[in-house]
Write a protein that holds these residues in place. Structure first.
Motif, PDB file in Angstrom:
ATOM      1  N   GLN A  31      -5.200  -4.537  12.789  1.00  0.00           N
ATOM      2  CA  GLN A  31      -6.536  -5.157  12.798  1.00  0.00           C
ATOM      3  C   GLN A  31      -6.452  -6.640  12.439  1.00  0.00           C
ATOM      4  O   GLN A  31      -7.106  -7.471  13.066  1.00  0.00           O
ATOM      5  N   ILE A  32      -5.647  -6.966  11.453  1.00  0.00           N
ATOM      6  CA  ILE A  32      -5.493  -8.365  11.052  1.00  0.00           C
ATOM      7  C   ILE A  32      -4.831  -9.167  12.165  1.00  0.00           C
ATOM      8  O   ILE A  32      -5.257 -10.286  12.480  1.00  0.00           O
ATOM      9  N   THR A  33      -3.824  -8.594  12.798  1.00  0.00           N
ATOM     10  CA  THR A  33      -3.134  -9.279  13.895  1.00  0.00           C
ATOM     11  C   THR A  33      -4.071  -9.493  15.074  1.00  0.00           C
ATOM     12  O   THR A  33      -4.098 -10.575  15.668  1.00  0.00           O
ATOM     13  N   LEU A  34      -4.853  -8.486  15.416  1.00  0.00           N
ATOM     14  CA  LEU A  34      -5.812  -8.608  16.508  1.00  0.00           C
ATOM     15  C   LEU A  34      -6.844  -9.683  16.198  1.00  0.00           C
ATOM     16  O   LEU A  34      -7.181 -10.509  17.056  1.00  0.00           O
ATOM     17  N   SER A  35      -7.333  -9.698  14.968  1.00  0.00           N
ATOM     18  CA  SER A  35      -8.306 -10.697  14.561  1.00  0.00           C
ATOM     19  C   SER A  35      -7.709 -12.102  14.647  1.00  0.00           C
ATOM     20  O   SER A  35      -8.351 -13.033  15.142  1.00  0.00           O
ATOM     21  N   LEU A  36      -6.473 -12.268  14.202  1.00  0.00           N
ATOM     22  CA  LEU A  36      -5.812 -13.563  14.280  1.00  0.00           C
ATOM     23  C   LEU A  36      -5.661 -14.007  15.731  1.00  0.00           C
ATOM     24  O   LEU A  36      -5.963 -15.151  16.078  1.00  0.00           O
ATOM     25  N   LEU A  37      -5.233 -13.108  16.588  1.00  0.00           N
ATOM     26  CA  LEU A  37      -5.065 -13.430  18.003  1.00  0.00           C
ATOM     27  C   LEU A  37      -6.391 -13.839  18.634  1.00  0.00           C
ATOM     28  O   LEU A  37      -6.473 -14.850  19.339  1.00  0.00           O
ATOM     29  N   LYS A  38      -7.436 -13.086  18.345  1.00  0.00           N
ATOM     30  CA  LYS A  38      -8.758 -13.417  18.883  1.00  0.00           C
ATOM     31  C   LYS A  38      -9.211 -14.790  18.395  1.00  0.00           C
ATOM     32  O   LYS A  38      -9.701 -15.606  19.176  1.00  0.00           O
ATOM     33  N   GLN A  69     -13.250  -7.069   3.332  1.00  0.00           N
ATOM     34  CA  GLN A  69     -12.949  -5.686   3.717  1.00  0.00           C
ATOM     35  C   GLN A  69     -11.776  -5.627   4.688  1.00  0.00           C
ATOM     36  O   GLN A  69     -10.952  -4.715   4.618  1.00  0.00           O
ATOM     37  N   LEU A  70     -11.667  -6.609   5.580  1.00  0.00           N
ATOM     38  CA  LEU A  70     -10.534  -6.655   6.503  1.00  0.00           C
ATOM     39  C   LEU A  70      -9.212  -6.858   5.761  1.00  0.00           C
ATOM     40  O   LEU A  70      -8.168  -6.417   6.222  1.00  0.00           O
ATOM     41  N   LEU A  71      -9.281  -7.520   4.631  1.00  0.00           N
ATOM     42  CA  LEU A  71      -8.075  -7.828   3.860  1.00  0.00           C
ATOM     43  C   LEU A  71      -7.894  -6.890   2.666  1.00  0.00           C
ATOM     44  O   LEU A  71      -7.065  -7.146   1.800  1.00  0.00           O
ATOM     45  N   ALA A  72      -8.641  -5.806   2.638  1.00  0.00           N
ATOM     46  CA  ALA A  72      -8.666  -4.904   1.485  1.00  0.00           C
ATOM     47  C   ALA A  72      -7.293  -4.376   1.103  1.00  0.00           C
ATOM     48  O   ALA A  72      -6.982  -4.255  -0.086  1.00  0.00           O
ATOM     49  N   ASP A  73      -6.449  -4.103   2.075  1.00  0.00           N
ATOM     50  CA  ASP A  73      -5.127  -3.557   1.778  1.00  0.00           C
ATOM     51  C   ASP A  73      -4.292  -4.561   0.986  1.00  0.00           C
ATOM     52  O   ASP A  73      -3.715  -4.228  -0.048  1.00  0.00           O
ATOM     53  N   ALA A  74      -4.244  -5.796   1.448  1.00  0.00           N
ATOM     54  CA  ALA A  74      -3.467  -6.828   0.755  1.00  0.00           C
ATOM     55  C   ALA A  74      -4.060  -7.127  -0.618  1.00  0.00           C
ATOM     56  O   ALA A  74      -3.323  -7.317  -1.596  1.00  0.00           O
ATOM     57  N   VAL A  75      -5.399  -7.153  -0.710  1.00  0.00           N
ATOM     58  CA  VAL A  75      -6.079  -7.412  -1.982  1.00  0.00           C
ATOM     59  C   VAL A  75      -5.735  -6.315  -2.981  1.00  0.00           C
ATOM     60  O   VAL A  75      -5.414  -6.581  -4.145  1.00  0.00           O
ATOM     61  N   SER A  76      -5.756  -5.072  -2.518  1.00  0.00           N
ATOM     62  CA  SER A  76      -5.468  -3.933  -3.374  1.00  0.00           C
ATOM     63  C   SER A  76      -4.008  -3.940  -3.839  1.00  0.00           C
ATOM     64  O   SER A  76      -3.721  -3.715  -5.013  1.00  0.00           O
ATOM     65  N   LYS A  77      -3.086  -4.219  -2.923  1.00  0.00           N
ATOM     66  CA  LYS A  77      -1.662  -4.225  -3.274  1.00  0.00           C
ATOM     67  C   LYS A  77      -1.346  -5.270  -4.330  1.00  0.00           C
ATOM     68  O   LYS A  77      -0.500  -5.044  -5.188  1.00  0.00           O
TER      69      LYS A  77
END
Length: 171
Positions: A31-38, A69-77
């Protein structure tokens, strides 16, 4: 790709919970990669004049919240604490895609360059004819010698994040 390689190698030996975690990590990464590409495609269209700005009213609190919310995984880690101090009713007139791109880049960088347990504050300041959005973090910052490289298109300056996250240098 790293997550998918781990998943491929652990099929048959990992628990369902471990597999689910790897799939979730892969989904978030995609999702993050797709968002960056877009965002990069949108930016290139604007730069070449092929993408007219579409001004609409945008709720800044909701935009900040959805970006996080899109970055929730990195924020949580990294166990990062993020606070949003923007009036929940505050709206601005802007191009939504551009604002999404800007928020995504700035908040992503704040997360990427913050250490474990870091703090990120997102807040607004109303001025006469505009609103200033501030995204502050207590991360590693930018060295003085590198500041002058930031807005130059002929230099691609890039450093890795605090957990060795890759950067594109396109921010």
């Amino acid at each position: 790709l790293g997550n998918l390689d781990l998943l491929r190698n652990c099929i048959g030996t990992c628990s369902n919970y471990e597999i689910k975690e790897m799939v979730e990590d892969s989904m978030n990464s995609a999702q993050i990669t797709l968002s960056l590409l877009k965002n990069l495609l949108d930016w290139s269209c604007v730069q070449t004049g092929k993408f007219p700005l579409n001004l609409t009213n945008i709720n800044l609190f909701n935009l900040a919240e959805s970006t996080i919310q899109l970055l929730a995984d990195a924020v949580s880690k990294k166990r990062i604490k993020i606070s949003i101090n923007i009036d929940k009713k505050l709206e601005v007139r802007a191009d939504e895609n551009m604002l999404i791109s800007i928020f995504g880049n700035l908040i992503s960088n704040a997360v990427k360059f913050s250490s474990e347990g870091g703090i990120i504050n997102i807040y607004s300041k109303s001025e006469v004819d505009n609103v200033k959005i501030c995204i502050e973090d207590n991360g590693i910052g930018i060295e003085k010698k590198d500041l002058k490289k930031l807005f130059r298109t002929d230099i691609n300056h890039s450093i890795t994040g605090t957990n060795y996250e890759k950067a594109t240098g396109l921010g």
